[in-house]
Write an enzyme that holds these catalytic residues in place. Structure first.
Site, short mmCIF file in Angstrom:
data_model
loop_
_atom_site.label_atom_id
_atom_site.label_comp_id
_atom_site.label_asym_id
_atom_site.label_seq_id
_atom_site.Cartn_x
_atom_site.Cartn_y
_atom_site.Cartn_z
N TYR A 56 -5.87 -9.05 11.78
CA TYR A 56 -4.52 -8.83 12.28
C TYR A 56 -4.39 -9.42 13.68
O TYR A 56 -5.37 -9.54 14.41
CB TYR A 56 -4.17 -7.34 12.28
N GLN B 298 1.99 -6.25 5.19
CA GLN B 298 2.28 -5.93 3.82
C GLN B 298 3.61 -6.56 3.43
O GLN B 298 4.10 -7.41 4.17
CB GLN B 298 2.28 -4.42 3.64
N ASN C 2 -6.55 1.23 3.11
CA ASN C 2 -7.26 2.47 3.41
C ASN C 2 -6.90 3.59 2.45
O ASN C 2 -7.73 4.46 2.14
CB ASN C 2 -6.96 2.91 4.85
N GLU D 273 0.84 -1.20 0.00
CA GLU D 273 0.00 0.00 0.00
C GLU D 273 0.88 1.25 0.00
O GLU D 273 2.01 1.22 0.48
CB GLU D 273 -0.89 -0.02 1.26
N ASN E 102 -12.20 -1.13 -0.34
CA ASN E 102 -11.44 -1.68 0.78
C ASN E 102 -12.16 -1.41 2.10
O ASN E 102 -12.55 -0.27 2.37
CB ASN E 102 -10.05 -1.03 0.85
N GLU E 103 -12.38 -2.45 2.89
CA GLU E 103 -12.92 -2.33 4.26
C GLU E 103 -14.09 -1.35 4.33
O GLU E 103 -14.13 -0.48 5.22
CB GLU E 103 -11.81 -1.95 5.23
N GLU F 54 -5.91 -9.43 3.58
CA GLU F 54 -5.07 -8.73 4.56
C GLU F 54 -4.99 -9.59 5.80
O GLU F 54 -5.99 -9.88 6.44
CB GLU F 54 -5.64 -7.35 4.92
#
Length: 505
Positions: free
Chosen positions: A243, A351, A71, A26, A171-172, A291
């Site tokens: 995460y 990442q 994000n 990202e 995304n999200e 992710e």
């Protein structure tokens, strides 16, 4: 401690999609700038990309990479990153409160990905933008010539189209922190129409719709139900994110989160099945876990920093020093994806460089592999083929994250050519070695190819690779394993990750 396990050649789970070992990068922190791209670095190539980092990336054999966010993508204008570099605008990135120079855009990144041998999985902005911008982006990337956007790409020096086959629809979007956050039904409708527009560019294009940002969201799993109810028949995957951290320093509970992740996948699999049945749909939707990684060492400090700093350019952000314990957690998550490969077809470690990453790079200095690099590399290199069931009989424990957790975390993959079997075995115990007896059925002429071990030699659970000591955590040749008459006998040291490769017929 003793554990027994059994693998039969014919008891398979699924054919593993190679994209299970993908990555994510990202425009965030130093992932791009002074991560993969640093024109003034001694190793920089003619395009400004660091060759020392590229060498580490190539050794991972990554099949696909998700880009440019994250994000970041939810307020990103992809057009800012094309054309003459000196004419590109500098923008404020609202997601990470930093300054984006746009010196790396789609064409530069595509060139880097080609050099690295990685296919692109591109994300479109459905936060602040619309179907039109997504349509234009696909035309710029994929259409050969003769239209405004395809001819503009050619003017920018790229004659052949990229033919990007994987497109993430935002995304999200379930997250209130997301710029352009939407309600489930609202997003589902937008994703449905965007997917139809993207797929109009040709056969083979696959789209990924946003699922939950994690399994602790208040909207989970109702979000998935409502979104898929709107777009099921026009998308191919639903994304999941998660995460992991161990702020409480409870090692066994940390490892139990691997089992918790399995429940997450199973739950969303149930939602997918429900919607498919409700709609009498003919198509299948799979999971794209695009992710996932360890993120906690500097999380609180980083959170304070990006809310207070004054729009810096490529600031240090989420630069975790991963330890042995983290490496075993990553290895276990990869094992879980293998065990769930009937559902999870794509996964992307988040990442790739500097930002919660298997690779670290100093500005102007050296690059090195963090501890999590090695289980990721082993899975990517040797975890391709068919996932096999492994029956385990051995000691278990219970923790807050999950109950009845096996101390032996194990996954098995038969290679595509059928000539080898790879076993990824982890002893989760912090202080006790494990005698593992593994019976192999249906195989002939079994012999050992290799046994590599990470940990299990007294290395501290929280020791990490650093710039000053980049080789503190690295694999070594195992010496406590034998293969005889279709059986594997091994002693797995405490807190050890074991790659066992066996020749079979």
């Amino acid at each position: 401690m003793k554990s027994r396990a059994t693998i039969h050649r014919d008891f398979s789970i699924a054919r593993i999609d190679d994209r299970l070992y993908s990555a994510f990068i990202e425009h965030m922190g130093r992932a791009i700038y002074t991560g993969i791209y640093e024109p003034d670095h001694p190793t920089a190539n003619a395009q400004g990309f660091r060759k020392d980092v590229l060498e580490l990336v190539r050794a991972l054999n990554i099949p696909a990479i998700r880009y440019p966010g994250g994000n970041f993508v939810s307020a990103y204008n992809w057009e800012d990153g094309i054309g003459a570099k000196e004419q590109r605008p500098v923008r404020l990135d609202l997601a990470w409160r930093s300054r984006e120079t746009n010196q790396v855009g789609i064409n530069e990144f595509a060139g880097w990905a080609k050099d690295a041998g990685i296919a692109m999985m591109l994300a479109v902005n459905l936060g602040t933008r619309s179907i039109e911008e997504a349509r234009n982006f696909v035309e710029y990337c994929n259409h050969p010539q003769g239209t405004y956007w395809s001819d503009l790409r050619r003017q920018h020096g790229v004659t052949e189209p990229y033919n990007v086959q994987m497109w993430c629809l935002g995304n999200e979007m379930d997250g209130p922190w997301q710029i352009g956050h939407k309600e489930a039904k609202e997003y589902g409708r937008l994703a449905d129409e965007t997917s139809k527009a993207v797929k109009a560019f040709g056969k083979g294009i696959e789209t990924i719709v946003c699922g939950s940002s994690n399994d602790q969201m208040a909207t989970y799993p109702e979000w998935e139900r409502q979104v898929l109810d709107e777009c099921y028949e026009n998308v191919d995957y639903i994304s999941l994110h998660k995460y992991f951290g161990n702020s409480s320093h409870n090692t066994l509970n940390y490892f139990a989160k691997i089992d918790e992740t399995g429940r997450y996948i199973q739950a969303i699999g149930g939602v997918i099945d429900f919607i498919k049945a409700k709609k009498r749909a003919k198509n299948d939707v799979y999971i794209c876990f695009d992710e996932w990684n360890v993120w906690y060492h500097n999380r609180e400090q980083d959170s304070r920093n990006w809310r207070e700093w004054d729009w810096p350019e490529a600031p240090e952000l989420l630069e975790e020093d991963y330890n042995l314990e983290d490496a075993l957690l990553v290895g276990g998550l990869l094992n879980e994806f293998i065990r769930r490969s009937d559902r999870v077809k794509i996964a992307a470690i988040a990442q790739l460089v500097n930002v919660i990453a298997p690779i670290r790079a100093e500005k102007g200095g050296k690059a090195w592999a963090t501890a999590i690099y090695f289980p990721y590399q082993f899975a990517s290199l040797f975890g391709r083929g068919t996932a096999l069931n492994v029956a385990v009989d051995g000691p278990h424990y219970s923790a807050d994250a999950a109950q009845d957790v096996s101390y032996l975390d194990i996954a098995a993959v038969r290679a595509t050519d059928g000539k080898s079997l790879t076993i990824f075995a982890i002893n989760r115990s912090p202080d006790e070695a494990m005698d593992m007896d593994l019976a192999l059925h249906g195989f002939q002429n079994v012999s050992l190819i290799d046994h590599q071990v990470l940990g299990g030699d007294g290395t501290g659970a929280r020791e990490a690779n650093t710039s000053a000591n980049p080789d503190r955590i690295k694999p070594r040749q195992g010496d406590k394993l034998s293969v005889d008459d279709g059986a594997v006998k091994a002693q797995l040291g405490p807190l050890s990750y074991n790659l066992i490769r066996i020749a079979v017929e």
